[in-house]
Design a protein around this motif. Structure first.
Motif, PDB file in Angstrom:
ATOM      1  N   PHE A 253      57.321  51.199  29.483  1.00 41.18           N
ATOM      2  CA  PHE A 253      56.436  50.119  29.051  1.00 41.18           C
ATOM      3  C   PHE A 253      55.198  50.652  28.339  1.00 41.18           C
ATOM      4  CE2 PHE A 253      58.968  47.782  32.139  1.00 41.18           C
ATOM      5  CZ  PHE A 253      59.160  46.576  31.473  1.00 41.18           C
ATOM      6  N   GLY A 254      54.768  51.866  28.698  1.00 46.49           N
ATOM      7  CA  GLY A 254      53.620  52.450  28.006  1.00 46.49           C
ATOM      8  C   GLY A 254      53.905  52.681  26.536  1.00 46.49           C
ATOM      9  N   THR A 255      55.026  53.351  26.240  1.00 47.92           N
ATOM     10  CA  THR A 255      55.361  53.619  24.837  1.00 47.92           C
ATOM     11  C   THR A 255      55.748  52.344  24.093  1.00 47.92           C
ATOM     12  OG1 THR A 255      57.605  54.190  25.570  1.00 47.92           O
ATOM     13  CG2 THR A 255      56.073  56.011  25.210  1.00 47.92           C
ATOM     14  N   ALA A 256      56.460  51.415  24.772  1.00 43.50           N
ATOM     15  CA  ALA A 256      56.843  50.160  24.122  1.00 43.50           C
ATOM     16  C   ALA A 256      55.609  49.330  23.772  1.00 43.50           C
ATOM     17  CB  ALA A 256      57.780  49.362  25.027  1.00 43.50           C
ATOM     18  N   SER A 257      54.634  49.295  24.672  1.00 43.55           N
ATOM     19  CA  SER A 257      53.415  48.526  24.425  1.00 43.55           C
ATOM     20  C   SER A 257      52.615  49.112  23.270  1.00 43.55           C
ATOM     21  CB  SER A 257      52.547  48.485  25.690  1.00 43.55           C
ATOM     22  OG  SER A 257      53.238  47.861  26.745  1.00 43.55           O
ATOM     23  N   ILE A 258      52.491  50.442  23.251  1.00 46.80           N
ATOM     24  CA  ILE A 258      51.748  51.088  22.163  1.00 46.80           C
ATOM     25  C   ILE A 258      52.440  50.822  20.831  1.00 46.80           C
ATOM     26  CG2 ILE A 258      51.089  53.329  21.195  1.00 46.80           C
ATOM     27  CD1 ILE A 258      50.754  54.312  24.087  1.00 46.80           C
ATOM     28  N   THR A 259      53.765  50.823  20.830  1.00 43.80           N
ATOM     29  CA  THR A 259      54.519  50.641  19.591  1.00 43.80           C
ATOM     30  C   THR A 259      54.475  49.215  19.077  1.00 43.80           C
ATOM     31  OG1 THR A 259      56.022  52.422  20.231  1.00 43.80           O
ATOM     32  CG2 THR A 259      56.780  50.927  18.511  1.00 43.80           C
ATOM     33  N   TYR A 260      54.670  48.241  19.964  1.00 46.37           N
ATOM     34  CA  TYR A 260      54.871  46.863  19.510  1.00 46.37           C
ATOM     35  C   TYR A 260      53.664  45.945  19.695  1.00 46.37           C
ATOM     36  CZ  TYR A 260      59.761  48.118  19.068  1.00 46.37           C
ATOM     37  OH  TYR A 260      60.924  48.725  18.688  1.00 46.37           O
ATOM     38  N   ILE A 261      52.742  46.293  20.587  1.00 39.21           N
ATOM     39  CA  ILE A 261      51.634  45.388  20.873  1.00 39.21           C
ATOM     40  C   ILE A 261      50.324  45.854  20.243  1.00 39.21           C
ATOM     41  CG2 ILE A 261      50.314  44.302  22.751  1.00 39.21           C
ATOM     42  CD1 ILE A 261      52.746  44.440  24.491  1.00 39.21           C
ATOM     43  N   ARG A 262      50.199  47.148  19.951  1.00 38.91           N
ATOM     44  CA  ARG A 262      48.948  47.635  19.363  1.00 38.91           C
ATOM     45  C   ARG A 262      48.746  47.035  17.974  1.00 38.91           C
ATOM     46  NH1 ARG A 262      49.854  52.273  15.847  1.00 38.91           N
ATOM     47  NH2 ARG A 262      52.110  52.551  15.649  1.00 38.91           N
ATOM     48  N   PRO A 263      47.484  46.963  17.508  1.00 43.10           N
ATOM     49  CA  PRO A 263      47.214  46.455  16.157  1.00 43.10           C
ATOM     50  C   PRO A 263      47.902  47.321  15.109  1.00 43.10           C
ATOM     51  CG  PRO A 263      45.190  46.588  17.441  1.00 43.10           C
ATOM     52  CD  PRO A 263      46.248  47.274  18.246  1.00 43.10           C
ATOM     53  N   GLN A 264      48.550  46.672  14.147  1.00 42.66           N
ATOM     54  CA  GLN A 264      49.294  47.407  13.124  1.00 42.66           C
ATOM     55  C   GLN A 264      48.424  47.854  11.954  1.00 42.66           C
ATOM     56  OE1 GLN A 264      52.610  48.270  13.374  1.00 42.66           O
ATOM     57  NE2 GLN A 264      52.417  47.475  15.459  1.00 42.66           N
ATOM     58  N   ALA A 265      47.209  47.299  11.859  1.00 43.52           N
ATOM     59  CA  ALA A 265      46.362  47.576  10.687  1.00 43.52           C
ATOM     60  C   ALA A 265      46.043  49.060  10.559  1.00 43.52           C
ATOM     61  CB  ALA A 265      45.073  46.764  10.775  1.00 43.52           C
TER      62      ALA A 265
END
Length: 313
Positions: A253-265
């Motif tokens: 969940f740590g890597t998935a959250s960083i990948t998909y939930i972090r700001p993409q800008a």
């Protein structure tokens, strides 16, 4: 219009790591080694939980299902990644091949989220409601949870893939990634991508956050039960049964959250690929290692299997 674009769009190009030529050679051997360890480790977990009577409990039933998911998950991605790393140029993937890879990727990713949630529920019942364990986690109930995990993954993947691959795409699209992940492919659409991106990402966040919230809730209750125990030894023993699962959950969940939930800008193509490489290649290798090193029952089962296979002196 979408159908016309699809008929004139025979393939995508996966950038892979072809823009980082100095790293391709070392990465190839690292990824190959990790993949082989992943195959060996997860196959060993499946074998041990199948043949060892001591591992015929719901917790290890879920662990076996998790290892099956990890095997399919890495095999869906790594062979093509290795082919990309072996080539100095972006590699072609057909429209249908890209859709199939994304579909399988989503099915397995969502199924893993749900399986990790089921494993947390198993620990909650075992620690907080031990008298009801055999009822709440009967063989039928375990099979139902596994079936629901796969069904949730299939429904999510069907919805996402249908939405994304019904869009019109630019001609000669290059995916700045080593796999057909959701966002890199979606951003290549020539129309309708903004609304689709919002819909897809909302669903993705929901399917990450709901299982994660259920896992956190389970462990809050488990922590309360552990703190209520009078004996320090009992606390340590109970916590040790959860530590492996906690580590695996944190990695996934740590890597998935960083990948998909972090700001993409502020994200970069290189950062996205490194993160994806970690959760698609490295994490599936670490899971069986964590359970083998930190779980006494699995270690004992492995030692017993080795003794049985060793020739008598």
């Amino acid at each position: 219009m979408a159908g016309e674009n699809h008929t004139t769009l025979p393939e995508f190009l996966l950038l892979g790591f072809s823009d980082l030529k100095a790293l391709q050679g070392p990465l190839f051997w690292v990824v190959l080694l990790v993949y082989l360890v992943t195959l060996l480790g997860n196959s060993l977990i499946i074998l041990l939980t199948q043949v060892s009577p001591a591992l015929h409990s719901p917790m290890y039933f879920f662990l076996r299902q998790l290892s099956v998911v990890e095997l399919f998950y890495t095999t869906n991605i790594v062979p093509r990644t290795l082919a990309n790393l072996a080539s100095p140029h972006p590699q072609a993937i057909s429209f249908q091949g890209c859709a199939a890879q994304m579909y399988v990727f989503i099915v397995l990713g969502i199924s893993e989220c749900c399986l990790l949630t089921a494993m947390a529920y198993d620990r909650y019942v075992a620690i907080c409601q031990p008298l009801h364990y055999s009822t709440l986690l009967s063989p039928w109930a375990c099979m139902a949870m596994v079936g629901t995990s796969w069904l949730t993954g299939i429904i999510t993947a069907t919805t996402h893939a249908s939405l994304i691959f019904s869009l019109p795409f630019r001609s000669h699209p290059i995916i700045p990634h080593f796999l057909c992940d959701i966002l890199p492919v979606l951003r290549l659409a020539s129309a309708g991508k903004h609304r689709s991106e919002i819909s897809v990402m909302t669903a993705t966040v929901v399917f990450i956050m709901i299982p994660f919230s259920l896992i956190v809730t389970s462990y809050i209750r488990i922590l309360g039960a552990i703190l209520a125990m009078a004996s320090t030894q009992s606390r340590r023993k109970v916590f040790s049964t959860c530590s492996s699962h906690l580590l695996v959950v944190s990695l996934f969940f740590g890597t998935a959250s960083i990948t998909y939930i972090r700001p993409q800008a502020g994200s970069s193509v290189t950062t996205d690929r490194v993160l994806s490489l970690f959760y698609t290649v490295v994490t599936p290798m670490l899971n069986p290692i964590i359970y083998t090193l930190r779980n006494k029952d699995v270690r004992r089962a492995l030692q017993h299997l080795v003794k049985r296979q060793s020739p008598l002196p």
